[in-house]
Design an enzyme around this catalytic site. Structure first.
Site, PDB file in Angstrom:
ATOM      1  N   LYS A  97      42.442  14.143  -8.962  1.00 21.41           N
ATOM      2  CA  LYS A  97      43.192  12.888  -9.067  1.00 21.41           C
ATOM      3  C   LYS A  97      42.300  11.892  -9.788  1.00 21.41           C
ATOM      4  O   LYS A  97      41.064  12.035  -9.772  1.00 21.41           O
ATOM      5  CB  LYS A  97      43.501  12.349  -7.658  1.00 21.41           C
ATOM      6  CG  LYS A  97      44.715  11.487  -7.602  1.00 21.41           C
ATOM      7  CD  LYS A  97      45.969  12.321  -7.435  1.00 21.41           C
ATOM      8  CE  LYS A  97      47.229  11.565  -7.299  1.00 21.41           C
ATOM      9  NZ  LYS A  97      48.392  12.399  -7.094  1.00 21.41           N
ATOM     10  N   GLY A 197      67.160   7.659   1.415  1.00 20.71           N
ATOM     11  CA  GLY A 197      66.668   7.422   0.051  1.00 20.71           C
ATOM     12  C   GLY A 197      67.512   8.199  -0.939  1.00 20.71           C
ATOM     13  O   GLY A 197      67.517   9.435  -0.931  1.00 20.71           O
ATOM     14  N   GLY A 199      67.334   7.966  -4.298  1.00 22.14           N
ATOM     15  CA  GLY A 199      66.719   7.789  -5.611  1.00 22.14           C
ATOM     16  C   GLY A 199      66.766   9.082  -6.413  1.00 22.14           C
ATOM     17  O   GLY A 199      67.688   9.901  -6.251  1.00 22.14           O
ATOM     18  N   HIS A 200      65.752   9.276  -7.249  1.00 23.37           N
ATOM     19  CA  HIS A 200      65.741  10.442  -8.142  1.00 23.37           C
ATOM     20  C   HIS A 200      65.866  11.759  -7.379  1.00 23.37           C
ATOM     21  O   HIS A 200      66.720  12.582  -7.684  1.00 23.37           O
ATOM     22  CB  HIS A 200      64.456  10.447  -8.972  1.00 23.37           C
ATOM     23  CG  HIS A 200      64.444   9.381 -10.010  1.00 23.37           C
ATOM     24  ND1 HIS A 200      63.924   8.130  -9.781  1.00 23.37           N
ATOM     25  CD2 HIS A 200      64.907   9.373 -11.272  1.00 23.37           C
ATOM     26  CE1 HIS A 200      64.062   7.402 -10.868  1.00 23.37           C
ATOM     27  NE2 HIS A 200      64.668   8.122 -11.796  1.00 23.37           N
ATOM     28  N   VAL A 201      65.012  11.950  -6.380  1.00 24.72           N
ATOM     29  CA  VAL A 201      65.045  13.221  -5.640  1.00 24.72           C
ATOM     30  C   VAL A 201      66.248  13.251  -4.698  1.00 24.72           C
ATOM     31  O   VAL A 201      66.984  14.245  -4.645  1.00 24.72           O
ATOM     32  CB  VAL A 201      63.741  13.424  -4.824  1.00 24.72           C
ATOM     33  CG1 VAL A 201      63.792  14.736  -4.068  1.00 24.72           C
ATOM     34  CG2 VAL A 201      62.517  13.369  -5.727  1.00 24.72           C
TER      35      VAL A 201
HETATM   36  P1  NAD Z   1      62.805   6.779  -6.205  1.00 27.13           P
HETATM   37  O1  NAD Z   1      62.033   5.510  -6.303  1.00 27.13           O
HETATM   38  O2  NAD Z   1      63.630   7.234  -7.352  1.00 27.13           O
HETATM   39  O3  NAD Z   1      63.780   6.701  -4.929  1.00 27.13           O
HETATM   40  C1  NAD Z   1      63.423   6.155  -3.721  1.00 27.13           C
HETATM   41  C2  NAD Z   1      64.688   5.594  -3.085  1.00 27.13           C
HETATM   42  O4  NAD Z   1      64.365   5.183  -1.759  1.00 27.13           O
HETATM   43  C3  NAD Z   1      65.248   4.354  -3.829  1.00 27.13           C
HETATM   44  O5  NAD Z   1      66.631   4.495  -4.018  1.00 27.13           O
HETATM   45  C4  NAD Z   1      64.908   3.208  -2.872  1.00 27.13           C
HETATM   46  O6  NAD Z   1      65.847   2.147  -2.924  1.00 27.13           O
HETATM   47  C5  NAD Z   1      64.950   3.909  -1.527  1.00 27.13           C
HETATM   48  N1  NAD Z   1      64.194   3.238  -0.472  1.00 27.13           N
HETATM   49  C6  NAD Z   1      63.050   2.533  -0.582  1.00 27.13           C
HETATM   50  N2  NAD Z   1      62.672   2.067   0.613  1.00 27.13           N
HETATM   51  C7  NAD Z   1      63.582   2.501   1.499  1.00 27.13           C
HETATM   52  C8  NAD Z   1      63.741   2.361   2.892  1.00 27.13           C
HETATM   53  N3  NAD Z   1      62.888   1.666   3.629  1.00 27.13           N
HETATM   54  N4  NAD Z   1      64.801   2.974   3.465  1.00 27.13           N
HETATM   55  C9  NAD Z   1      65.711   3.656   2.741  1.00 27.13           C
HETATM   56  N5  NAD Z   1      65.620   3.818   1.419  1.00 27.13           N
HETATM   57  C10 NAD Z   1      64.576   3.241   0.800  1.00 27.13           C
HETATM   58  O7  NAD Z   1      61.738   7.889  -5.779  1.00 27.13           O
HETATM   59  P2  NAD Z   1      61.893   9.474  -5.916  1.00 27.13           P
HETATM   60  O8  NAD Z   1      61.291   9.908  -7.189  1.00 27.13           O
HETATM   61  O9  NAD Z   1      63.275   9.878  -5.578  1.00 27.13           O
HETATM   62  O10 NAD Z   1      60.896   9.956  -4.752  1.00 27.13           O
HETATM   63  C11 NAD Z   1      61.259   9.832  -3.407  1.00 27.13           C
HETATM   64  C12 NAD Z   1      60.071  10.183  -2.531  1.00 27.13           C
HETATM   65  O11 NAD Z   1      59.642  11.523  -2.803  1.00 27.13           O
HETATM   66  C13 NAD Z   1      58.844   9.294  -2.753  1.00 27.13           C
HETATM   67  O12 NAD Z   1      58.182   9.142  -1.529  1.00 27.13           O
HETATM   68  C14 NAD Z   1      57.988  10.123  -3.695  1.00 27.13           C
HETATM   69  O13 NAD Z   1      56.612   9.817  -3.565  1.00 27.13           O
HETATM   70  C15 NAD Z   1      58.272  11.529  -3.198  1.00 27.13           C
HETATM   71  N6  NAD Z   1      58.082  12.562  -4.235  1.00 27.13           N
HETATM   72  C16 NAD Z   1      58.801  12.516  -5.381  1.00 27.13           C
HETATM   73  C17 NAD Z   1      58.625  13.495  -6.349  1.00 27.13           C
HETATM   74  C18 NAD Z   1      59.431  13.505  -7.620  1.00 27.13           C
HETATM   75  O14 NAD Z   1      59.476  14.531  -8.307  1.00 27.13           O
HETATM   76  N7  NAD Z   1      60.078  12.405  -7.982  1.00 27.13           N
HETATM   77  C19 NAD Z   1      57.700  14.543  -6.124  1.00 27.13           C
HETATM   78  C20 NAD Z   1      56.991  14.576  -4.910  1.00 27.13           C
HETATM   79  C21 NAD Z   1      57.183  13.566  -3.970  1.00 27.13           C
END
Ligand code: NAD
Length: 371
Positions: A97, A197, A199-201
């Protein structure tokens, strides 16, 4: 005078126990590089935790750390976690990292990123980076101008693009493995999942779950996203604050870390926790024990959210979407192995996963030393 001598003696002891070399041996790091450049204002640390299985891969985080010690602690902790994530999913990658000290909104420049890229280049492939908190595709493009040891660049210049569909696939496979352990079949039809959540995932995961006829609750603090995702996939909206009052089989945290803690565990009625968020357990040791006592199956976060790393691995090998998804499907068997070990030894799943990683690395180390 005497008092002063005692004080300086004590502070040197203090320094000794917190010394950088001490920290390196506690975390077991192979190499840590401090990068400084006055022209661009670059101050960064690259931590290479372990390269037994392959080159150390890990994102570069840019953050306004209050102290250098805080930055060092963060990079040591995060790089060690990368070793575990890569090893548990069977990838031939090590863990690393990097952190850049500074405000990503105001302290970033092309020159700073390219200078940082030169430091990576000088490591001759020992460390390969990607985007993280505070860095994005544009920064990776700048780093790429100075070194080939960078992944996660935009699709337009040969990269793998958004990793979240692969991460969602891995989480989905992890959920299925837990369901198989508990119910004897991995079908999700009729099971109820709460996805926190969207979001993307989260959104991709909701799509996969609904495709298998699971009932899905969704919650988010962003109402616009929540309404859109619920409508698109036929999921039911839930209030984020009372999520744990609802009845569901599986809790999938896909927003923030530390949502699994002594307070939430005491309210949980679900049988499985499996989601994408990093560091889901607020207190890894204590909360893992509570979950074991309450017979809630916890799929270790670093295992089932490894899709992002799998995506990066694929990019390094020459990106192929189908092959990448197949690799993400391996998370099913890896989760099954962890759950079996946890059950037979009556140990928390996170400990079972850590032990599997440590054994894999120790075994490969032995083979390598006999070359
Ligand atoms: P993102 O930012 O696209 O989505 C996160 C979502 O969570 C958003 O819609 C946001 O409004 C919501 N959110 C934030 N705080 C909240 C709360 N207190 N209660 C409910 N919803 C809330 O992020 P992502 O890329 O979808 O990733 C989601 C999680 O997975 C993160 O913790 C990230 O570190 C982890 N992660 C993501 C990836 C990836 O490929 N994107 C890989 C490994 C881990």
């Amino acid at each position: 005078m005497k008092r002063r001598i005692i004080f300086s003696y004590m502070s040197s002891i203090q320094l000794e126990t917190n010394s950088i070399f001490n920290q390196l041996s506690v975390f077991g790091h192979q190499k840590v590089v401090f990068c400084k450049d006055d022209d661009t204002g670059l101050r960064a640390i690259i931590a290479i935790h372990d390269t037994t299985l392959g080159p150390a891969v890990g994102g570069t985080r840019m953050w306004s750390y209050q102290t250098e010690a805080e930055a060092l602690n963060d990079v040591l902790r995060l790089s060690k976690a990368m070793t575990y994530k890569a090893a548990i999913t069977g990838l031939n990658l090590g863990g690393g990292k990097a952190v850049i000290i500074g405000d990503s909104r105001t302290d970033k420049s092309e020159a700073l990123m390219r200078r940082f890229g030169r430091f990576i280049e000088n490591l001759n492939g020992l460390f390969i980076t990607a985007e993280e908190v505070g860095t994005g595709p544009k920064d990776m493009e700048y780093i790429r101008m100075e070194t080939k040891y960078v992944t996660g660049v935009p699709e337009s210049i040969g990269g793998s693009g958004d990793p979240s569909p692969v991460t969602a696939k891995g989480v989905f496979m992890g959920i299925k493995a837990c369901v198989k352990e508990l119910y004897g079949t991995d079908s999700l039809a009729g099971r109820t999942v709460a996805v926190q959540g969207t979001g993307h995932v989260g959104e991709h995961l909701v799509g996969l779950l609904r495709n298998e006829n699971a009932k899905v609750y969704v919650s988010d603090i962003n109402d616009e996203r929540l309404i859109r995702v619920a409508k698109k996939y036929g999921a039911e909206m839930a209030n984020n604050n009372n999520l744990f009052d609802l009845d569901f089989d599986i809790y999938a945290p896909c927003a923030l870390g530390a949502t699994v803690n002594s307070e939430t565990i005491s309210r949980m009625k679900c049988r499985i926790i499996a989601g994408s968020a990093n560091n889901q357990l607020a207190d890894e040791k204590e909360d893992a024990k509570l979950l074991l006592e309450k017979e809630i199956i916890y799929a270790p976060d670093y295992l089932i959210n490894a899709g992002g790393l799998i995506n990066v691995y694929s990019e390094l090998k020459g990106y192929n979407k189908k092959r990448t998804m197949q690799l993400a499907e391996n998370i099913y068997e890896a989760t099954r192995e962890v759950l079996k070990k946890s059950k037979s030894e009556n140990i928390p799943t996170i400990i079972a996963a850590n032990q599997i990683v440590e054994k894999r690395i120790a075994d490969i180390k032995k083979i390598k030393s006999s070359y």
